[in-house]
Scaffold this active site. Sequence first.
Site, short mmCIF file in Angstrom:
data_model
loop_
_atom_site.label_atom_id
_atom_site.label_comp_id
_atom_site.label_asym_id
_atom_site.label_seq_id
_atom_site.Cartn_x
_atom_site.Cartn_y
_atom_site.Cartn_z
N THR A 59 1.23 -1.20 -0.17
CA THR A 59 -0.01 0.42 -0.04
C THR A 59 0.59 1.28 0.33
O THR A 59 0.61 2.39 -0.50
CB THR A 59 -1.17 -0.20 1.32
OG1 THR A 59 -1.93 -0.79 1.28
CG2 THR A 59 -1.50 0.75 1.14
N CYS A 60 1.97 0.53 0.97
CA CYS A 60 2.87 2.61 0.47
C CYS A 60 3.42 2.47 -0.49
O CYS A 60 3.47 3.59 -1.06
CB CYS A 60 3.54 1.78 1.88
SG CYS A 60 3.29 2.44 3.50
N ALA A 61 4.38 1.41 -1.26
CA ALA A 61 4.40 1.83 -2.60
C ALA A 61 3.35 2.21 -3.39
O ALA A 61 4.20 3.03 -4.06
CB ALA A 61 4.80 0.03 -3.15
N SER A 63 1.04 4.05 -3.02
CA SER A 63 0.82 5.58 -2.58
C SER A 63 2.25 6.93 -3.19
O SER A 63 1.66 7.87 -3.68
CB SER A 63 0.40 5.60 -0.98
OG SER A 63 1.94 5.35 -0.35
#
Length: 165
Positions: A59-61, A63
């Site tokens: 999820t961080c990647a 974003s």
Amino acid sequence: MATVTLKGNPFETAGSLPAVGSTAPAFELVKTDLSVATLADYQGAKLVLNIFPSVDTPTCATSIRKFNESVAALQNVNVLCVSADLPFAAARFCGAEGIDNVDTGSSFRSTFGEDYGLIFTTGPLAGLLSRAVVVLDDKGTVIYTEQVAETADEPNYDAALASLA
């Protein structure tokens, strides 16, 4: 203190995001070249703070990729992706992904997490940053905030970008 979840399990953060209309707290973050990025470096342009636990999660990647794509078409807007990851991890990820429209900053030796109320104080992510987006105008005033309630979820990109209009 705020409560967010990770896979439905509740965890606490150190405080609350800065209020819309307030002046953003000053910060010092470590860039990939180990120099320091400050809030003052971004004065005169709008700034999206894309804050997350770690670049090494899906999820961080995602974003980072989405904000990298979105900001390419915008004028006078910067995106600063903030995590407690070491600067080397951000450099590795951005290099491998061809990310060049956003900056990255590590909070690993700063009080950013406390100052923005986003450091996890309980749970398996204690010490990392909760997923959030904070948008600042060109003078450093907070114009939008979102602390994502479920850490595994993506932020509301459309709402964050709409606040820039």
